[in-house]
Design a protein around this motif. Sequence first.
Motif, PDB file in Angstrom:
ATOM      1  N   ARG A 103       4.704  -5.353  -2.568  1.00  0.00           N
ATOM      2  CA  ARG A 103       4.420  -4.744  -1.261  1.00  0.00           C
ATOM      3  C   ARG A 103       3.384  -5.555  -0.492  1.00  0.00           C
ATOM      4  O   ARG A 103       3.556  -5.849   0.696  1.00  0.00           O
ATOM      5  CB  ARG A 103       3.940  -3.313  -1.480  1.00  0.00           C
ATOM      6  CG  ARG A 103       3.488  -2.590  -0.224  1.00  0.00           C
ATOM      7  CD  ARG A 103       3.088  -1.164  -0.567  1.00  0.00           C
ATOM      8  NE  ARG A 103       2.545  -0.444   0.577  1.00  0.00           N
ATOM      9  CZ  ARG A 103       2.186   0.853   0.545  1.00  0.00           C
ATOM     10  NH1 ARG A 103       2.333   1.541  -0.576  1.00  0.00           N
ATOM     11  NH2 ARG A 103       1.705   1.440   1.630  1.00  0.00           N
ATOM     12  N   ASP A 104       2.296  -5.939  -1.166  1.00  0.00           N
ATOM     13  CA  ASP A 104       1.223  -6.659  -0.484  1.00  0.00           C
ATOM     14  C   ASP A 104       1.645  -8.056  -0.049  1.00  0.00           C
ATOM     15  O   ASP A 104       1.326  -8.486   1.066  1.00  0.00           O
ATOM     16  CB  ASP A 104      -0.010  -6.749  -1.387  1.00  0.00           C
ATOM     17  CG  ASP A 104      -0.700  -5.397  -1.565  1.00  0.00           C
ATOM     18  OD1 ASP A 104      -0.427  -4.490  -0.757  1.00  0.00           O
ATOM     19  OD2 ASP A 104      -1.492  -5.268  -2.512  1.00  0.00           O
ATOM     20  N   ALA A 126       4.158  -7.724   2.916  1.00  0.00           N
ATOM     21  CA  ALA A 126       3.498  -7.299   4.153  1.00  0.00           C
ATOM     22  C   ALA A 126       2.704  -8.458   4.760  1.00  0.00           C
ATOM     23  O   ALA A 126       2.727  -8.658   5.991  1.00  0.00           O
ATOM     24  CB  ALA A 126       2.583  -6.109   3.880  1.00  0.00           C
ATOM     25  N   GLU A 127       2.035  -9.223   3.933  1.00  0.00           N
ATOM     26  CA  GLU A 127       1.259 -10.358   4.444  1.00  0.00           C
ATOM     27  C   GLU A 127       2.167 -11.429   5.038  1.00  0.00           C
ATOM     28  O   GLU A 127       1.867 -12.011   6.089  1.00  0.00           O
ATOM     29  CB  GLU A 127       0.402 -10.949   3.325  1.00  0.00           C
ATOM     30  CG  GLU A 127      -0.491 -12.095   3.760  1.00  0.00           C
ATOM     31  CD  GLU A 127      -1.438 -11.720   4.904  1.00  0.00           C
ATOM     32  OE1 GLU A 127      -1.755 -12.613   5.724  1.00  0.00           O
ATOM     33  OE2 GLU A 127      -1.855 -10.549   4.981  1.00  0.00           O
ATOM     34  N   ARG A 148       3.301 -10.285   8.425  1.00  0.00           N
ATOM     35  CA  ARG A 148       2.235 -10.478   9.427  1.00  0.00           C
ATOM     36  C   ARG A 148       2.135 -11.945   9.824  1.00  0.00           C
ATOM     37  O   ARG A 148       1.972 -12.276  11.014  1.00  0.00           O
ATOM     38  CB  ARG A 148       0.901  -9.987   8.864  1.00  0.00           C
ATOM     39  CG  ARG A 148       0.835  -8.487   8.605  1.00  0.00           C
ATOM     40  CD  ARG A 148      -0.566  -8.066   8.183  1.00  0.00           C
ATOM     41  NE  ARG A 148      -0.584  -6.683   7.711  1.00  0.00           N
ATOM     42  CZ  ARG A 148      -0.636  -6.320   6.448  1.00  0.00           C
ATOM     43  NH1 ARG A 148      -0.670  -7.250   5.476  1.00  0.00           N
ATOM     44  NH2 ARG A 148      -0.646  -5.051   6.109  1.00  0.00           N
ATOM     45  N   PRO A 187       1.227  -5.053  14.608  1.00  0.00           N
ATOM     46  CA  PRO A 187       0.965  -3.614  14.548  1.00  0.00           C
ATOM     47  C   PRO A 187       1.330  -2.936  15.864  1.00  0.00           C
ATOM     48  O   PRO A 187       1.037  -3.457  16.947  1.00  0.00           O
ATOM     49  CB  PRO A 187      -0.550  -3.536  14.296  1.00  0.00           C
ATOM     50  CG  PRO A 187      -0.913  -4.856  13.708  1.00  0.00           C
ATOM     51  CD  PRO A 187       0.018  -5.853  14.330  1.00  0.00           C
ATOM     52  N   THR A 220       9.849  -0.745  -1.821  1.00  0.00           N
ATOM     53  CA  THR A 220       8.755  -1.678  -1.568  1.00  0.00           C
ATOM     54  C   THR A 220       8.930  -2.378  -0.226  1.00  0.00           C
ATOM     55  O   THR A 220       7.968  -2.564   0.533  1.00  0.00           O
ATOM     56  CB  THR A 220       8.678  -2.715  -2.704  1.00  0.00           C
ATOM     57  OG1 THR A 220       8.149  -2.074  -3.868  1.00  0.00           O
ATOM     58  CG2 THR A 220       7.798  -3.901  -2.332  1.00  0.00           C
ATOM     59  N   ARG A 230       8.052   0.013   2.590  1.00  0.00           N
ATOM     60  CA  ARG A 230       6.597   0.197   2.649  1.00  0.00           C
ATOM     61  C   ARG A 230       5.904  -1.032   3.243  1.00  0.00           C
ATOM     62  O   ARG A 230       4.971  -0.903   4.042  1.00  0.00           O
ATOM     63  CB  ARG A 230       6.058   0.494   1.253  1.00  0.00           C
ATOM     64  CG  ARG A 230       6.343   1.917   0.797  1.00  0.00           C
ATOM     65  CD  ARG A 230       5.884   2.182  -0.612  1.00  0.00           C
ATOM     66  NE  ARG A 230       5.930   3.607  -0.936  1.00  0.00           N
ATOM     67  CZ  ARG A 230       5.988   4.099  -2.166  1.00  0.00           C
ATOM     68  NH1 ARG A 230       6.011   3.272  -3.205  1.00  0.00           N
ATOM     69  NH2 ARG A 230       6.016   5.397  -2.364  1.00  0.00           N
ATOM     70  N   ALA A 231       6.357  -2.216   2.869  1.00  0.00           N
ATOM     71  CA  ALA A 231       5.756  -3.431   3.411  1.00  0.00           C
ATOM     72  C   ALA A 231       5.998  -3.552   4.913  1.00  0.00           C
ATOM     73  O   ALA A 231       5.099  -3.949   5.668  1.00  0.00           O
ATOM     74  CB  ALA A 231       6.312  -4.651   2.676  1.00  0.00           C
ATOM     75  N   ARG A 278       6.420  -1.085   6.983  1.00  0.00           N
ATOM     76  CA  ARG A 278       5.573  -0.087   7.633  1.00  0.00           C
ATOM     77  C   ARG A 278       4.107  -0.501   7.597  1.00  0.00           C
ATOM     78  O   ARG A 278       3.350  -0.228   8.543  1.00  0.00           O
ATOM     79  CB  ARG A 278       5.766   1.280   6.980  1.00  0.00           C
ATOM     80  CG  ARG A 278       7.213   1.781   7.048  1.00  0.00           C
ATOM     81  CD  ARG A 278       7.307   3.253   6.728  1.00  0.00           C
ATOM     82  NE  ARG A 278       6.843   4.048   7.857  1.00  0.00           N
ATOM     83  CZ  ARG A 278       6.492   5.331   7.764  1.00  0.00           C
ATOM     84  NH1 ARG A 278       6.540   5.948   6.578  1.00  0.00           N
ATOM     85  NH2 ARG A 278       6.094   6.002   8.822  1.00  0.00           N
ATOM     86  N   ASP A 279       3.680  -1.177   6.533  1.00  0.00           N
ATOM     87  CA  ASP A 279       2.313  -1.706   6.486  1.00  0.00           C
ATOM     88  C   ASP A 279       2.091  -2.714   7.607  1.00  0.00           C
ATOM     89  O   ASP A 279       1.051  -2.701   8.279  1.00  0.00           O
ATOM     90  CB  ASP A 279       2.043  -2.372   5.143  1.00  0.00           C
ATOM     91  CG  ASP A 279       1.929  -1.386   3.990  1.00  0.00           C
ATOM     92  OD1 ASP A 279       1.775  -0.166   4.245  1.00  0.00           O
ATOM     93  OD2 ASP A 279       2.013  -1.835   2.822  1.00  0.00           O
ATOM     94  N   GLY A 286       2.044  -0.878  10.972  1.00  0.00           N
ATOM     95  CA  GLY A 286       0.943   0.054  11.150  1.00  0.00           C
ATOM     96  C   GLY A 286       1.424   1.421  11.601  1.00  0.00           C
ATOM     97  O   GLY A 286       2.612   1.631  11.895  1.00  0.00           O
TER      98      GLY A 286
END
Length: 271
Positions: A13-14, A17-18, A21, A27, A49, A52-53, A55-56, A59
């Motif tokens: 997920r992290d 998401a990175e 970005r 966001p 996952t 969720r990523a 959506r992370d 934002g």
Amino acid sequence: MPTPPATGPLVTRDTLAEELRELGVAPGETLLVHSSLSSLGWVCGGAVTVVRALRDALGPGGTLVVPTQSGDLSDPALWSNPPVPEEWWERIRAAMPPYDPLITRSLGVGVIPETVRTWPGALRSAHPQTSFAALGPRAAEIVGGHAPDCRLGERSPLARLEELGARVLLLGAGYDSCTSFHLAEYRVESPLVAVGRPAAGGGWEVVTEVSVDADRFDELGHDFERDRPVVRGKAGAADARLFPVADAVAYAERWLPLHRPRGTESTRPPA
């Protein structure tokens, strides 16, 4: 035979998401995502996952939109993968359940859209064959008012996404999946077709619609990417592309009449 080792990269997920970005997902924006889970690599947690990523990266103010098409709610006379015997057609038409946005599964768009569709708080549009699902503060605005006789045109979520300045994210998916190009088909000379489907109140109905066809969308996407700004990068092992819905539609409006001219005659498949 020994089991082959997992193929990477490892996606969490992290990390995803990175990477989103870094690609430019911002966001608060509205994002229409076409995706392929298998293209990403070894995703810890699978489609959940990925959602969720996304959506992370978006934002709490961002809205995630996916196609949740249900093309199996269609005329069995046109099925080819696999076909069914002609003597079954009338029985299938009579027995086919009507579209229900809460329980009708999506088909042919991958596991990530189906995960979004079933996510708590997700909203889904009303078209029985070409619906979209959305999560976020603009979800109701985007999916509301999807006309039953307008698959991907002016009274569909695609037009709302264009108006709102949404962007498309192709996440391991090709331009043949880019539904935004279909909105252009409603704005250029296109044939009409009679579309059969289960009626909301039971039984069978036929509606006249603009004929939509992804033929040559790969070529269209190649030229679009050559001539217009498209952000390109990687997410896991997947190729990722990011661009405005409005840019894709405007380019396709000019490209389609030149490279894929189509007549305006009405056609009527068996109903």
